[in-house]
Design a protein around this motif. Structure first.
Motif, mmCIF file in Angstrom:
data_model
loop_
_atom_site.group_PDB
_atom_site.id
_atom_site.type_symbol
_atom_site.label_atom_id
_atom_site.label_comp_id
_atom_site.label_asym_id
_atom_site.label_seq_id
_atom_site.Cartn_x
_atom_site.Cartn_y
_atom_site.Cartn_z
ATOM 1 N N ILE A 15 -3.452 19.643 -11.207
ATOM 2 C CA ILE A 15 -3.625 18.557 -12.175
ATOM 3 C C ILE A 15 -2.742 17.389 -11.764
ATOM 4 N N LEU A 16 -3.364 16.235 -11.575
ATOM 5 C CA LEU A 16 -2.648 15.017 -11.225
ATOM 6 C C LEU A 16 -2.550 14.132 -12.465
ATOM 7 N N ILE A 17 -1.345 13.637 -12.734
ATOM 8 C CA ILE A 17 -1.136 12.761 -13.888
ATOM 9 C C ILE A 17 -0.596 11.418 -13.408
ATOM 10 N N GLN A 18 -1.244 10.344 -13.852
ATOM 11 C CA GLN A 18 -0.745 8.991 -13.628
ATOM 12 C C GLN A 18 -0.279 8.458 -14.979
ATOM 13 N N PHE A 19 1.029 8.272 -15.109
ATOM 14 C CA PHE A 19 1.597 7.835 -16.375
ATOM 15 C C PHE A 19 1.461 6.318 -16.528
ATOM 16 N N PRO A 20 1.445 5.821 -17.752
ATOM 17 C CA PRO A 20 1.334 4.364 -17.958
ATOM 18 C C PRO A 20 2.554 3.589 -17.474
ATOM 19 N N ASN A 21 3.672 4.273 -17.203
ATOM 20 C CA ASN A 21 4.858 3.590 -16.675
ATOM 21 C C ASN A 21 4.844 3.473 -15.152
ATOM 22 N N GLY A 22 3.734 3.912 -14.526
ATOM 23 C CA GLY A 22 3.605 3.799 -13.070
ATOM 24 C C GLY A 22 4.041 5.039 -12.313
ATOM 25 N N GLN A 23 4.643 6.008 -13.006
ATOM 26 C CA GLN A 23 5.065 7.234 -12.348
ATOM 27 C C GLN A 23 3.915 8.242 -12.287
ATOM 28 N N THR A 24 4.128 9.317 -11.520
ATOM 29 C CA THR A 24 3.086 10.325 -11.347
ATOM 30 C C THR A 24 3.678 11.726 -11.428
ATOM 31 N N SER A 25 2.798 12.684 -11.718
ATOM 32 C CA SER A 25 3.188 14.092 -11.679
ATOM 33 C C SER A 25 2.035 14.898 -11.114
ATOM 34 N N LEU A 26 2.363 15.949 -10.391
ATOM 35 C CA LEU A 26 1.359 16.904 -9.935
ATOM 36 C C LEU A 26 1.763 18.273 -10.450
ATOM 37 N N ILE A 27 0.877 18.867 -11.247
ATOM 38 C CA ILE A 27 1.090 20.219 -11.742
ATOM 39 C C ILE A 27 0.242 21.159 -10.903
ATOM 40 N N ASN B 110 -11.325 3.988 -8.707
ATOM 41 C CA ASN B 110 -10.187 4.905 -8.792
ATOM 42 C C ASN B 110 -8.966 4.273 -9.445
ATOM 43 N N GLU B 111 -9.083 2.992 -9.835
ATOM 44 C CA GLU B 111 -7.939 2.311 -10.406
ATOM 45 C C GLU B 111 -7.768 2.691 -11.875
ATOM 46 N N VAL B 112 -6.516 2.767 -12.278
ATOM 47 C CA VAL B 112 -6.191 3.032 -13.675
ATOM 48 C C VAL B 112 -5.623 1.749 -14.250
ATOM 49 N N GLY B 113 -6.147 1.345 -15.408
ATOM 50 C CA GLY B 113 -5.739 0.087 -16.000
ATOM 51 C C GLY B 113 -4.290 0.070 -16.442
ATOM 52 N N LYS B 114 -3.771 -1.120 -16.642
ATOM 53 C CA LYS B 114 -2.397 -1.282 -17.105
ATOM 54 C C LYS B 114 -2.232 -0.615 -18.467
ATOM 55 N N ASP B 115 -1.120 0.073 -18.640
ATOM 56 C CA ASP B 115 -0.804 0.771 -19.889
ATOM 57 C C ASP B 115 -1.763 1.914 -20.194
ATOM 58 N N GLN B 116 -2.439 2.424 -19.168
ATOM 59 C CA GLN B 116 -3.330 3.570 -19.359
ATOM 60 C C GLN B 116 -2.723 4.835 -18.742
ATOM 61 N N LEU B 117 -3.052 5.945 -19.368
ATOM 62 C CA LEU B 117 -2.706 7.265 -18.859
ATOM 63 C C LEU B 117 -3.958 7.867 -18.237
ATOM 64 N N ALA B 118 -3.831 8.490 -17.077
ATOM 65 C CA ALA B 118 -4.967 9.166 -16.452
ATOM 66 C C ALA B 118 -4.558 10.589 -16.077
ATOM 67 N N VAL B 119 -5.352 11.548 -16.507
ATOM 68 C CA VAL B 119 -5.120 12.953 -16.189
ATOM 69 C C VAL B 119 -6.323 13.466 -15.415
ATOM 70 N N HIS B 120 -6.079 13.940 -14.202
ATOM 71 C CA HIS B 120 -7.138 14.400 -13.306
ATOM 72 C C HIS B 120 -7.052 15.924 -13.180
ATOM 73 N N PHE B 121 -8.034 16.621 -13.680
ATOM 74 C CA PHE B 121 -8.121 18.064 -13.461
ATOM 75 C C PHE B 121 -8.952 18.247 -12.191
ATOM 76 N N ILE B 122 -8.260 18.401 -11.067
ATOM 77 C CA ILE B 122 -8.922 18.404 -9.761
ATOM 78 C C ILE B 122 -9.701 19.705 -9.581
ATOM 79 N N ASP B 123 -10.929 19.589 -9.125
ATOM 80 C CA ASP B 123 -11.759 20.773 -8.900
ATOM 81 C C ASP B 123 -11.308 21.476 -7.627
ATOM 82 N N VAL B 124 -10.477 22.482 -7.803
ATOM 83 C CA VAL B 124 -9.981 23.276 -6.674
ATOM 84 C C VAL B 124 -10.514 24.706 -6.771
ATOM 85 N N GLY B 125 -11.681 24.867 -7.379
ATOM 86 C CA GLY B 125 -12.279 26.189 -7.490
ATOM 87 C C GLY B 125 -11.456 27.096 -8.385
ATOM 88 N N GLN B 126 -11.284 28.349 -7.957
ATOM 89 C CA GLN B 126 -10.553 29.339 -8.748
ATOM 90 C C GLN B 126 -9.056 29.138 -8.545
#
Length: 351
Positions: free
Chosen positions: A54-66, A34-50
């Motif tokens: 969307i969880l975003i891990q930015f390369p600067n260490g911050q996060t967003s949840l849409i 589940n680890e994201v490498g240094k300087d990597q961006l990870a975008v998770h389209f979470i399977d929540v059915g209908q």
């Protein structure tokens, strides 16, 4: 059994026990799936059915949840975020006040440290919307009204901005959806919530740079979104559709699927693939291994770019032998983008 043999047997037994203990503890500590490498961006389209989340891990260490899925998805979303080792959501985005987008957000707000919250200027007379508002208030937070043109992150290599909604009055709540453009170096994502054709047309008319490698297909693949003109402007390699199996809405609609296929977009669906995690170093996309070969041939896709010469207004392929000096270069994602900017092709290296 002599004493020497007995002593060796005991020593061997202790050694085996120690090796087993190290191995088992090592499995728990070393598991970095589940680890994201240094300087990597990870975008998770979470399977929540209908629904959408969307969880975003930015390369600067911050996060967003849409969005946060339906109410029944609250534990799933919270646990998924925890599994990534995340304790703070820096940017929480509620695209619009429909239950399948905000249902799990009260639990998210109550569980994690929250930075900024973005919501459109649209309320709903529903209990779940009231719960979201109460959770925000109880935590001493305030929501920022989202509108096109707001920069959330604006660094040299990392940009995350809001490009919709662009009006104050729509007849359909879906059109109030917050649309986000994410750019990391030469890779980009477009997240559209449930925005439909009216909002798409506004974005086109306002001249936003919509070109993106990955498009979160609007409104779960409904025919009311993803117009051909809009899709041509985005020109994505991949279109991610978040939806549930055998849903009551008939999503994805045939019209949307046909439009995606006619534009050579690789379709990734959560009802078929489950949660879809895409990682990028800013130059290439790393896709999940569970994508079937008939959907995507390679899991690593290099980004194709065109390089313009500011002095001659000629653009070249990146393999061209006549590339300009670094200081005179301008980068384009597509031929169309270059030509719209007034550049003409180098006929010897651009086919």
């Amino acid at each position: 059994m002599n004493k020497i043999f007995k002593s060796r047997l005991i020593l061997l037994f202790i050694t085996v026990i120690l090796l087993l203990s190290i191995t088992l503890s090592g499995c728990n500590v070393q598991d970095s799936s589940n680890e994201v490498g240094k300087d990597q961006l990870a975008v998770h389209f979470i399977d929540v059915g209908q629904a959408d989340s969307i969880l975003i891990q930015f390369p600067n260490g911050q996060t967003s949840l849409i969005d946060g899925g339906n109410r029944d998805d609250k534990d799933l979303v919270v646990n998924y975020i925890k599994e990534q080792g995340i304790k703070k959501i820096d940017y929480l985005i509620a695209t619009h006040p429909h239950e399948d987008h905000i249902g799990g957000l009260p639990e998210v707000i109550n569980t994690f440290e929250i930075g900024k919250i973005y919501m459109p200027k649209k309320s709903a007379n529903t209990k779940i919307f009231e719960r979201v508002v109460k959770s925000i208030k109880d935590k001493g937070l305030k929501a920022t009204v989202a509108k096109g043109g707001i920069d959330i992150i604006n660094d040299n290599d990392l940009k995350f901005k809001i490009i919709a909604p662009n009006s104050d009055n729509y007849s359909d709540t879906n059109e109030y959806s917050i649309v986000n453009k994410l750019e990391y170096k030469n890779i980009s994502f477009l997240f559209t919530g449930d925005a439909e054709k009216e909002s798409e047309e506004e974005m086109l008319n306002l001249g936003y740079n919509l070109s993106s490698d990955v498009l979160k297909v609007g409104h779960h693949g409904s025919r009311t979104s993803t117009s051909d003109k809009f899709l041509k402007a985005v020109n994505p390699k991949y279109g991610v559709i978040s939806l549930g199996k055998n849903n009551d809405y008939g999503h994805p609609h045939k019209e949307a699927i046909d439009t995606l296929k006619n534009n050579n977009v690789n379709i990734l669906r959560t009802d078929e693939l489950g949660t879809i995690r895409i990682i990028s170093d800013g130059e290439k996309l790393i896709l999940p291994k569970n994508i079937e070969s008939n959907t995507v041939q390679n899991t690593t896709v290099e980004k194709s770019i065109y390089i313009g010469n500011k002095n001659t207004n000629v653009y070249h392929s990146e393999e061209c032998s006549r590339l300009p000096n670094e200081k005179n270069r301008v980068i384009f994602n597509t031929k169309e983008e270059a030509e719209k900017s007034g550049y003409r092709p180098d006929k010897q290296c651009v086919k």
